[in-house]
Design a protein around this motif. Structure first.
Motif, PDB file in Angstrom:
ATOM      1  N   PRO A 161      56.131 -43.516  49.992  1.00  0.00           N
ATOM      2  CA  PRO A 161      54.865 -42.742  50.788  1.00  0.00           C
ATOM      3  C   PRO A 161      55.970 -42.940  52.225  1.00  0.00           C
ATOM      4  O   PRO A 161      56.240 -43.620  52.919  1.00  0.00           O
ATOM      5  N   ALA A 162      54.822 -41.979  53.541  1.00  0.00           N
ATOM      6  CA  ALA A 162      55.008 -41.774  54.465  1.00  0.00           C
ATOM      7  C   ALA A 162      55.553 -42.800  54.796  1.00  0.00           C
ATOM      8  O   ALA A 162      56.139 -43.490  56.362  1.00  0.00           O
ATOM      9  N   ASP A 163      54.096 -43.956  54.656  1.00  0.00           N
ATOM     10  CA  ASP A 163      54.071 -45.203  56.011  1.00  0.00           C
ATOM     11  C   ASP A 163      54.582 -46.631  55.548  1.00  0.00           C
ATOM     12  O   ASP A 163      54.748 -47.241  56.132  1.00  0.00           O
ATOM     13  N   ALA A 164      55.653 -45.723  54.716  1.00  0.00           N
ATOM     14  CA  ALA A 164      56.976 -47.481  54.079  1.00  0.00           C
ATOM     15  C   ALA A 164      57.008 -47.103  55.432  1.00  0.00           C
ATOM     16  O   ALA A 164      58.640 -48.403  55.729  1.00  0.00           O
ATOM     17  N   ALA A 165      57.674 -46.204  56.697  1.00  0.00           N
ATOM     18  CA  ALA A 165      58.411 -46.332  57.294  1.00  0.00           C
ATOM     19  C   ALA A 165      57.842 -47.722  58.414  1.00  0.00           C
ATOM     20  O   ALA A 165      58.751 -48.144  59.697  1.00  0.00           O
ATOM     21  N   GLY A 221      58.750 -41.546  53.054  1.00  0.00           N
ATOM     22  CA  GLY A 221      58.209 -40.259  52.498  1.00  0.00           C
ATOM     23  C   GLY A 221      58.975 -39.210  51.823  1.00  0.00           C
ATOM     24  O   GLY A 221      58.672 -37.594  51.767  1.00  0.00           O
ATOM     25  N   GLY A 222      60.026 -39.531  51.669  1.00  0.00           N
ATOM     26  CA  GLY A 222      60.916 -38.679  50.709  1.00  0.00           C
ATOM     27  C   GLY A 222      61.775 -38.915  49.215  1.00  0.00           C
ATOM     28  O   GLY A 222      60.785 -40.561  48.825  1.00  0.00           O
ATOM     29  N   GLU A 223      62.432 -38.654  48.344  1.00  0.00           N
ATOM     30  CA  GLU A 223      63.402 -39.090  47.183  1.00  0.00           C
ATOM     31  C   GLU A 223      64.005 -39.829  47.792  1.00  0.00           C
ATOM     32  O   GLU A 223      64.658 -40.003  48.368  1.00  0.00           O
ATOM     33  N   ARG A 228      63.259 -56.750  31.433  1.00  0.00           N
ATOM     34  CA  ARG A 228      61.931 -57.245  31.943  1.00  0.00           C
ATOM     35  C   ARG A 228      61.755 -56.299  33.763  1.00  0.00           C
ATOM     36  O   ARG A 228      61.929 -55.877  33.531  1.00  0.00           O
ATOM     37  N   ASP A 229      60.331 -56.510  33.596  1.00  0.00           N
ATOM     38  CA  ASP A 229      60.010 -55.678  34.729  1.00  0.00           C
ATOM     39  C   ASP A 229      60.227 -55.553  36.231  1.00  0.00           C
ATOM     40  O   ASP A 229      61.140 -56.216  36.245  1.00  0.00           O
ATOM     41  N   VAL A 230      59.880 -54.756  36.492  1.00  0.00           N
ATOM     42  CA  VAL A 230      61.296 -53.672  37.805  1.00  0.00           C
ATOM     43  C   VAL A 230      59.538 -53.238  38.942  1.00  0.00           C
ATOM     44  O   VAL A 230      59.148 -52.199  38.684  1.00  0.00           O
ATOM     45  N   SER A 231      59.531 -54.254  40.054  1.00  0.00           N
ATOM     46  CA  SER A 231      58.186 -53.624  40.781  1.00  0.00           C
ATOM     47  C   SER A 231      58.568 -52.948  41.821  1.00  0.00           C
ATOM     48  O   SER A 231      59.982 -53.804  42.533  1.00  0.00           O
ATOM     49  N   LEU A 232      58.081 -52.634  43.241  1.00  0.00           N
ATOM     50  CA  LEU A 232      57.959 -52.144  44.254  1.00  0.00           C
ATOM     51  C   LEU A 232      57.178 -52.943  44.999  1.00  0.00           C
ATOM     52  O   LEU A 232      55.644 -53.084  44.393  1.00  0.00           O
ATOM     53  N   LEU A 233      57.239 -53.351  45.833  1.00  0.00           N
ATOM     54  CA  LEU A 233      56.516 -53.998  46.715  1.00  0.00           C
ATOM     55  C   LEU A 233      56.967 -53.593  48.157  1.00  0.00           C
ATOM     56  O   LEU A 233      58.103 -53.392  48.721  1.00  0.00           O
ATOM     57  N   MET A 234      56.147 -53.489  48.768  1.00  0.00           N
ATOM     58  CA  MET A 234      55.721 -53.346  50.466  1.00  0.00           C
ATOM     59  C   MET A 234      54.439 -53.985  51.042  1.00  0.00           C
ATOM     60  O   MET A 234      53.469 -54.109  50.712  1.00  0.00           O
ATOM     61  N   THR A 235      55.234 -54.474  51.857  1.00  0.00           N
ATOM     62  CA  THR A 235      54.338 -55.681  52.779  1.00  0.00           C
ATOM     63  C   THR A 235      54.688 -55.217  54.433  1.00  0.00           C
ATOM     64  O   THR A 235      54.531 -54.302  54.832  1.00  0.00           O
ATOM     65  N   ALA A 273      43.452 -53.070  53.072  1.00  0.00           N
ATOM     66  CA  ALA A 273      44.088 -51.897  53.481  1.00  0.00           C
ATOM     67  C   ALA A 273      45.618 -52.387  53.360  1.00  0.00           C
ATOM     68  O   ALA A 273      46.707 -51.239  53.166  1.00  0.00           O
ATOM     69  N   ALA A 274      45.217 -52.678  54.144  1.00  0.00           N
ATOM     70  CA  ALA A 274      47.339 -53.145  54.878  1.00  0.00           C
ATOM     71  C   ALA A 274      47.799 -54.328  54.460  1.00  0.00           C
ATOM     72  O   ALA A 274      49.156 -54.084  54.666  1.00  0.00           O
ATOM     73  N   ALA A 275      46.903 -55.046  53.224  1.00  0.00           N
ATOM     74  CA  ALA A 275      47.731 -56.223  52.666  1.00  0.00           C
ATOM     75  C   ALA A 275      49.251 -55.446  51.795  1.00  0.00           C
ATOM     76  O   ALA A 275      49.155 -54.133  51.290  1.00  0.00           O
ATOM     77  N   ARG A 276      49.327 -56.281  51.257  1.00  0.00           N
ATOM     78  CA  ARG A 276      50.934 -55.630  50.230  1.00  0.00           C
ATOM     79  C   ARG A 276      50.306 -55.254  48.890  1.00  0.00           C
ATOM     80  O   ARG A 276      49.583 -54.849  48.488  1.00  0.00           O
ATOM     81  N   VAL A 277      51.289 -54.343  48.484  1.00  0.00           N
ATOM     82  CA  VAL A 277      50.949 -53.370  47.930  1.00  0.00           C
ATOM     83  C   VAL A 277      52.340 -53.816  46.722  1.00  0.00           C
ATOM     84  O   VAL A 277      54.069 -53.530  47.094  1.00  0.00           O
TER      85      VAL A 277
END
Length: 879
Positions: free
Chosen positions: A86-90, A135-137, A167-174, A19-23
């Motif tokens: 998400p809030a954990d994006a912090a 956690g916000g817009e 082509r695709d646009v993606s959000l990456l969180m690591t 769960a801690a790996a990249r999304v």
């Protein structure tokens, strides 16, 4: 029970670690869009409520690039989207990833400038961590601009430069410690195979690890190589200390795999390399997967291409990323299908041209065993500026680093037909330009070889060897690619084999690939006397059979990529389908043409049998006096013989030549059931045939194209158009005049874009100087439709460079007026097409007439000024 609890705890720990790996996920839906530069569009408070709502992939040129108005919008446009993070994006590092947008992108996040990318075909990533609201817009605003810029290749080309985020646009969180995605948007892991044999392979892994946290990170870097069957083939781990705010490179050499399963065309075995970054406490901070193919290959000037020690002839296609009505805005599954079409055709080579394409394309080539060449879009010309060179070098680095791990890639290319139309006529200035273009080529060659010495380099030249030799370009790349069109843009098709032999003799130390060849084919057009530049299915087959045969004879031709897999958009073009280059073996909608069926037959080892001309939906022909019309039908098979029957009666048995057997089929009016049998194979095709009869005893309808030997399938109206013929008593036909031929080239008709119609071929030919059209039809009431377009030019249009001088000059308009009479009654007096509707615009006049006393129907043309013309005629019986 104790063991169960331990296993459960380990499972939970592993789940938490994963769960801690990249999304990473796409954010394609419901963007707000508008063209232009609205004031303060980057600010969250800006009002976008009236903007259009679009989904990505998206282009703003899907309509204006194919309409009858010259040009298409090239300029700025804006996309905006609000996303709740998400809030954990912090605690994360957050990136916005683009797979492709044409051609300059400026990104703003919550009103803050996040970065810029230049170039329309490679991937790019923005680190947006410091601009987001966890956690916000969050407001993402992207300005995209496809305006011409002399410092950004391509400068010009035979394809439409669609604007947009296509082509695709993606959000990456690591995690803060992760495999870096910011090295030219590469995967951050680079796989090399310095030694591969049938007995063993060695693998090197170079990993870029980023630490965006505030403290030094002590981590374990694990690499697990998984074999094609899912078993572990090798595992390594190393420890590293990554300083805060840095990106560290970790290199692991000497990973050995015994008895490797090789990546090959027929068996594309793929390994996977799973790379993990693990914290001291065992948490998985990041994990990425990359493909690994174990193979060795070589190109030889005399023997061609070898893969894993086995000689292989590379045969395949080039590919543009267009689709009917969509431009470049294709979802993943449509890219997937295109690569499958190449494989199903029997192809083993894809020239990804003229630019890097969607990542799915390379993934499919890896999986299906298709050798690839990838190139940057330095097409037609270069700008003699530092900015152009810098952008070109960066594009090369992006291309190589992004596709470095794909085993299917064996060639990097960086120029295409750059001397197609030199910009200067002055000899001294031309020499300076040649020096500039040589400097660009040498710089790009050095860049490629320094980035990746394991693969080959290539430049694609057109058929002007002396220009490229004068610019010293022919000696620079490891492979010479040649785009050759003898028999299409040049008259003599046999010149193709002569230039192949000449090039091999002139450059005995160079590998040769035929990087382009092709003939435009409109599947609506057919001719039983096919000729150069007639756009018929039949000439396309003649052309491709000749080229493939000549290349197969020559072992020094390492490979070929026909132009093109699919028809594609080219806004300046006219031809039979305006704004489209129709050289694809499939259509814009991926309709399979006979040329595709031919290649599928001769390139596949499995038994093949298919009756050709399957897409000819509205088929017709003139009664030959027996109540039938005999027409040739191709049958494609790789079997030793094939038998064809028509409505249960045998037409004949033939041995195919080069994969094709031609049968003369006596079609009757109505349903005709063709059955082909070859060995255990059977193919069936039912043809609805309309027998064209016009005699004093019987009339079924006439749709005739004047000045043309071609048949045309009007699929929208369900009409079958047939060729002209001279009048004979008791039948029908023209009297007097000559078929229009383009001056200088002698090609059929005109290449003008006929405005106001989708059936350009009906209006692009005409009989000049026609005196009459006669049809000895029974008494009755008829409607006569007269089709015209003024094909002489009010002014000469500029020749298209990529037609290699093959446009053919239009006749200059000097005036044309004539009278038209139907059965002795004058219906048009002092008639001028140009005065009525202008130039190159479709015009149809419907005239009602009563035929009596067995006199038939007669349309007469009386000359006043210039020559009378008629493009087509349709005769319909009312009652």
């Amino acid at each position: 029970m104790k063991h169960i609890r331990i296993i459960l705890c380990l499972t939970l720990l592993l789940a938490a670690a994963s769960a801690a790996a990249r999304v990473k996920y796409t954010v394609n839906d419901a963007w707000r869009f508008t063209k232009g530069s609205p004031y303060n569009a980057f600010l969250p408070a800006a009002d976008d409520s009236a903007w259009e709502v679009v989904n990505i992939p998206h282009t703003w040129n899907a309509e204006d690039a194919v309409d009858d108005v010259p040009g298409f919008y090239r300029g700025p446009a804006w996309y905006r989207k609000r996303i709740v993070l998400p809030a954990d994006a912090a605690s994360k590092q957050v990136y916005l990833c683009f797979e492709g947008a044409n051609q300059v992108v400026r990104l703003y996040v919550n009103g803050h400038y996040a970065g810029k990318h230049t170039g329309g075909y490679t991937r790019f990533v923005f680190d947006i961590t410091k601009y987001i609201v966890p956690g916000g817009e969050n407001l993402f605003a992207a300005e995209v601009d496809n305006a011409h810029d002399p410092d950004i290749p391509p400068l010009s080309a035979d394809f439409t430069f669609f604007g947009g985020i296509y082509r695709d646009v993606s959000l990456l969180m690591t995690d803060k410690v992760h495999v870096a995605p910011t090295d030219f948007a590469s995967p951050g892991v680079y796989l090399s195979t310095p030694e591969v044999t049938a007995e063993r392979a060695t693998v090197e892994v170079r990993t870029l690890v980023a630490n965006d946290g505030p403290e030094t990170a002590r981590v374990r870097i694990e690499h697990r190589i998984v074999a094609p069957d899912g078993r572990e083939a090798a595992r390594t781990e190393d420890t590293a200390e990554i300083a805060a705010g840095s990106v560290a490179e970790q290199l692991r050499r000497g990973i050995t795999i015994a008895s490797p399963r090789l990546w090959d065309i027929d068996e594309p075995n793929l390994y996977r390399v799973l790379t993990r970054i693990v914290a001291e406490d065992g948490r998985v901070l990041d994990e990425v997967s990359n493909p690994l193919g174990l193979r060795w290959f070589s190109f030889d000037p005399d023997k061609g291409f070898s893969l894993n020690g086995r000689p292989r002839k590379l045969v395949g296609t080039c590919r543009h990323q267009d689709y009917l009505g969509r431009g470049w805005a294709l979802p993943d599954e449509m890219h997937e299908r295109d690569v499958r079409l190449i494989k199903e055709m029997g192809g083993n080579f894809l020239r990804v041209s003229h630019y890097p394409q969607d990542p799915v394309v390379m993934e499919m080539c890896d999986r299906l065993g298709i050798v690839t060449s990838v190139e940057i879009p330095v097409v037609n010309a270069v700008t003699e500026s530092d900015g152009f060179l810098e952008n070109s070098v960066r594009m090369v680095r992006e291309m190589i680093r992004q596709d470095f791990n794909h085993p299917s890639v064996m060639i990097w290319a960086y120029m295409n037909e750059t001397l197609l139309r030199p910009p200067y006529t002055d000899e001294a200035r031309t020499k300076e330009y040649y020096k500039a273009i040589e400097h660009v080529a040498r710089t790009l060659e050095e860049t490629v070889r320094s980035e990746d010495p394991s693969r080959y380099t290539m430049i694609a030249f057109h058929n002007a060897p002396e220009r490229y030799a004068a610019a010293n370009l022919t000696q620079i790349p490891m492979i010479q690619g040649w785009n050759l069109y003898q028999g299409w843009y040049e008259k003599d098709i046999t010149g193709f084999e002569r230039i192949l032999d000449r090039l091999h003799a002139q450059y005995p130390d160079k590998v040769l690939i035929v990087t382009e060849y092709g003939a435009d084919v409109d599947p609506r057009l057919h001719s039983f006397s096919p000729e150069q530049f007639d756009f018929s299915q039949e000439y396309g087959l003649v052309y491709n059979r000749h080229y493939l045969s000549e290349m197969q004879k020559r072992s020094f031709i390492a490979g070929s990529s026909l132009w093109n897999l699919n028809a594609f958009y080219s806004e300046p073009r006219a031809d039979v389908v305006p704004h489209v280059n129709n050289k694809g073996v499939t259509g814009l909608d991926r309709e399979l043409k006979d040329t595709y069926l031919f290649y599928k037959t001769v390139l596949n080892r499995t038994p093949q049998l298919v009756i050709g001309n399957r897409g000819w939906q509205n088929r017709s022909g003139a009664d030959d006096g027996t109540g039938r019309c005999t027409q040739p039908v191709p049958v494609f098979t790789n079997q030793s013989s094939v038998t064809l029957t028509l409505n249960g009666r045998k037409v004949g048995t033939k041995r195919p030549e080069g994969g094709v057997a031609m049968f003369d089929v006596p079609f009757a009016d109505g349903e005709n059931r063709l059955v082909a049998r070859a060995g255990a194979l059977t193919d069936v095709l039912t043809v609805g045939f309309r027998l064209a009869q016009a005699s004093p005893e019987r009339f079924t309808g006439l749709n005739v194209m004047l000045g043309s030997p071609r048949y045309f399938d009007d699929r929208e109206a369900g009409l079958a158009w047939i060729p002209e013929r001279p009048y004979t008593p008791g039948s029908w036909g023209y009297v007097g005049g000559e078929a229009l031929r383009r001056s200088g080239a002698g090609w059929l008709g005109s290449a003008s874009d006929i405005l106001g119609t989708k059936n350009d071929p009906v209006f692009q030919t005409q009989r000049v100087g026609i005196e009459s059209f006669r049809a000895d039809v029974p008494d009755g009431t008829y409607s006569v439709y007269l089709y015209w377009a003024e094909l002489d030019a009010a002014r000469q249009r500029e020749a298209l460079a990529y037609n290699l001088g093959a446009d053919g000059a239009q006749q200059q308009y000097t005036g044309r007026r004539f009278d038209v009479s139907v059965n002795g009654r004058k219906v048009l007096e002092n008639f001028s097409i140009a005065a009525e509707v202008g130039f190159s615009r479709a015009m149809v006049r419907k005239v009602d007439v009563i035929v009596r006393d067995g006199k038939g129907l007669r349309v007469d043309f009386g000359r006043i000024e210039g020559e009378p013309v008629l493009n087509a005629i349709r005769i319909y019986r009312n009652h």
